[in-house]
Enzyme design. Structure first.
Site, PDB file in Angstrom:
ATOM      1  N   HIS A 133      27.916  63.316 -32.815  1.00 45.23           N
ATOM      2  CA  HIS A 133      27.065  63.863 -31.485  1.00 45.23           C
ATOM      3  C   HIS A 133      26.304  64.861 -32.173  1.00 45.23           C
ATOM      4  O   HIS A 133      26.468  65.648 -32.693  1.00 45.23           O
ATOM      5  CB  HIS A 133      27.778  64.163 -30.541  1.00 45.23           C
ATOM      6  CG  HIS A 133      27.288  64.307 -29.074  1.00 45.23           C
ATOM      7  ND1 HIS A 133      25.881  65.364 -29.006  1.00 45.23           N
ATOM      8  CD2 HIS A 133      27.101  63.505 -28.044  1.00 45.23           C
ATOM      9  CE1 HIS A 133      25.325  65.130 -27.838  1.00 45.23           C
ATOM     10  NE2 HIS A 133      26.035  64.211 -27.171  1.00 45.23           N
TER      11      HIS A 133
ATOM     12  N   ARG B  80      26.791  53.302 -31.006  1.00 45.29           N
ATOM     13  CA  ARG B  80      27.015  52.917 -29.561  1.00 45.29           C
ATOM     14  C   ARG B  80      25.765  53.539 -28.845  1.00 45.29           C
ATOM     15  O   ARG B  80      25.245  54.822 -29.245  1.00 45.29           O
ATOM     16  CB  ARG B  80      28.326  53.640 -29.370  1.00 45.29           C
ATOM     17  CG  ARG B  80      28.357  53.720 -27.846  1.00 45.29           C
ATOM     18  CD  ARG B  80      29.461  54.353 -27.541  1.00 45.29           C
ATOM     19  NE  ARG B  80      29.591  55.899 -27.847  1.00 45.29           N
ATOM     20  CZ  ARG B  80      29.439  56.974 -26.927  1.00 45.29           C
ATOM     21  NH1 ARG B  80      29.570  56.771 -25.466  1.00 45.29           N
ATOM     22  NH2 ARG B  80      29.264  58.126 -27.359  1.00 45.29           N
TER      23      ARG B  80
END
Ligand code: FAD
Ligand code: SIN
Length: 528
Positions: free
Chosen positions: A230, A376
């Site tokens: 992230h 993802r």
């Protein structure tokens, strides 16, 4: 020995939503290694990606997911999961989850990187907690479900000849005893692997136990090289692993370097809202280029063009956390760094959660269904856990119709294990693995770095194996062994992909190659 129709390992969104459904026709034991709410789910901020707006479409969500997955998604799986999303979200509403709404009563939908529409349903910036609380409330009043806290699954029990799972050995942390749980269906819902890396947004529970247990039991493990970093974890000594949601950039916040330069302009047409892999690599590059410790997220009204106070209303939890460490989102740019966040790979399963071992299902982040491919799409994981959890409950019912008897499981044999007098070894080895995974198997990889990591992890694994047999098991030792196993699987998977695709970027093979347009499958060598 404890007998239960269904044994669920893990109490996040996957385990709990599955348990609620399976309890309609079976006795269910949910085993969880800490307090029941402690899970990645509980920290999810952005929300659940789901087609709920009339201006959006299933096809658009499918295409965004396929684009993020960079050629490796299973399109049939993507279509099914996206299609089923609205029904599963409706069930959460029925359980009392209060998703944020606009003044006109319709859902407020957030925007995140890679999505071509606003489609992320959320409960302010505490979506995971709202979902976890609702599921736990429903479970508390359910007579068919027993929750066992502070118990950590050590190993699965597998009959090698028939390739079938019969339950698991569980360490009761308080009593220091290992108890066999015999089950007709065993469900891995153990979540992610973030703690294999030094810096992670994940809580301490994310030590890859499910992947490691399944690997030892002989299950197929897929695509573990695709670790999602992230881009924006808060960089502050007092903010342990705290995430700054991508939804903040979705509302106009901009990444800048310490000189105030909005550097994402040079990397992607979507700038700060480019796909996560692009943003994380850009930040890594900028930090290395300038020797900076972090970059900054500018959320000030002048930049976002949102009124003063908007951020405080939209992201109350993030604002509060920032204020607690002396940062005012309306005024001060937030210091951020990338951190390991999500594992796109895992135990290889189909849409029903079936693994390659009979009667062993895997759901949620521990599984690899084919939805995410090589990367993802933001907020697709809570969605996947709900949909596959639902399908798996149907599969479990089918299995229970066939399995009439419980298998007697031998008591755990501790051999000559004695109490360890050197707990420091466990702490040291865990730190060493997490450091070397960060340095050598991180956002940007190379053959040389991977080989170096491989050699060191092999040595550490040997030492840990010895330690494991010589000393009485503790949860710390169980987790260390699993972290080491998963680290080795990630390295092996990364070494076998000689290209750059999605989240796997190699300096030695900077382009994509059709030769590698397939899943990476890892199995325990002597079982091959
Ligand atoms: P978890 O929720 O992690 O639950 C795993 C459970 O297994 C825990 O109860 C744990 O204690 C237990 N467990 C683990 N090992 C053992 C063992 N050996 N024995 C017994 N119990 C065990 N995704 C989105 O879609 N949207 C978001 O907005 C979002 N935000 C996120 C924010 C953060 C900070 C993080 C960390 C993740 C976020 N994600 C988000 C990802 C998402 O939260 C997870 O992928 C998802 O919650 C995983 O659910 P799960 O049920 O599979 O696992
Ligand atoms: C976030 O809120 O940025 C996390 C969303 C996700 O990981 O899906």
């Amino acid at each position: 020995m404890i007998e239960t129709d269904v044994l669920v390992l893990g109490s996040g969104i996957a385990g709990l939503s599955f348990a609620l459904k399976a309890s309609r026709y079976a006795s269910v034991s949910v085993v969880t290694k800490k307090e029941r709410a402690e899970s990645n789910t509980n920290y999810a901020q952005g929300g659940i990606a789901c087609v709920l707006s009339e201006t959006d479409s299933v096809e658009s969500h499918v295409q965004d997911t396929l684009r993020a997955g960079d050629g490796l998604c299973d399109e049939a799986v993507v279509r099914e999961i996206v299609r089923e999303g609205p029904d599963r979200v409706k069930e959460l509403l029925e359980l009392g989850v209060k998703f944020s709404r606009m003044d006109n009563g319709s859902f407020h939908l957030g925007r995140e990187g890679g999505h071509s529409h606003r489609r992320v349903i959320h409960a302010e910036d505490l979506t995971g907690r709202a979902v976890e609380e609702a599921l736990l409330r429903a479970i508390a009043s359910n007579k068919n479900i027993t929750v066992y806290e502070d118990r950590i699954a050590v190993n699965l029990v597998v009959g090698w000849k028939e390739n079938k799972c019969y339950g698991a050995y569980i360490l009761d942390k308080e009593a220091g005893r290992i108890v066999p749980y015999s089950a007709k269906v065993t469900v891995l819902a153990t979540g992610g692997v973030g703690c294999v890396y030094l810096y992670t947004t994940n809580p301490d529970i994310a030590t890859g136990d499910g992947v490691a247990m399944a690997y030892r039991a002989g299950a197929k493990i897929a695509n573990m090289e695709f670790i999602q970093f992230h881009p924006t974890m808060l960089y502050h000594p007092l903010a342990n692993s705290f995430l700054i949601s991508e939804a903040v950039r979705g509302e106009g916040a901009v990444l800048i370097d310490k000189r105030g330069n909005p550097f994402m302009d040079e990397y992607h047409e979507l700038k700060s809202l480019a796909p996560r892999d692009v943003v994380a690599r850009a930040i890594d590059n900028e930090m290395k280029k300038h020797g900076d410790e972090c970059v900054y997220l500018d959320c000030c009204p002048n930049t976002t063009h949102k009124p003063l106070g908007f951020m405080r209303n939209r992201f109350p939890n993030i604002c509060e956390k920032c204020l607690s460490v002396g940062i005012d989102m309306d005024r001060d740019p937030l210091p951020v760094v990338p951190a390991a966040h999500y594992s796109c790979g895992g135990v290889k399963t189909n849409l029903l959660g079936e693994s390659s071992i009979h009667n062993l299902l895997a759901i949620g982040e521990v599984a690899c269904t084919g939805l995410h491919g090589a990367n993802r799409l933001a907020s697709n994981s809570l969605l996947e856990a709900l949909v596959v959890g639902h399908n798996a409950a149907g599969k479990a019912r089918e299995i229970l119709g066939e399995e009439k008897e419980f298998r007697a499981i031998e008591p755990w044999n501790p051999g000559n294990a004695k109490d360890s007098d050197e707990a420091v070894v466990v702490v040291h080895n865990q730190k060493e693995i997490r450091h070397l995974m960060w340095d050598y198997v991180g956002i940007v990889r190379s053959d040389k770095r991977l080989s170096r990591a491989k050699r060191r992890i092999a040595n550490l694994n040997e030492e840990i194996r010895q330690y494991y047999w010589d000393f009485i098991l503790t949860s710390e030792l169980v987790e260390l062994r699993n972290i080491a196993t998963v680290a080795e699987i990630i390295v092996d998977s990364a070494m076998s992909r000689k290209e750059s695709r999605g989240l796997h970027y190699s300096l030695d093979y900077p382009s994509k190659s059709d030769q590698y347009l397939k899943d990476t499958i890892v199995e325990r060598p002597w079982l091959r």
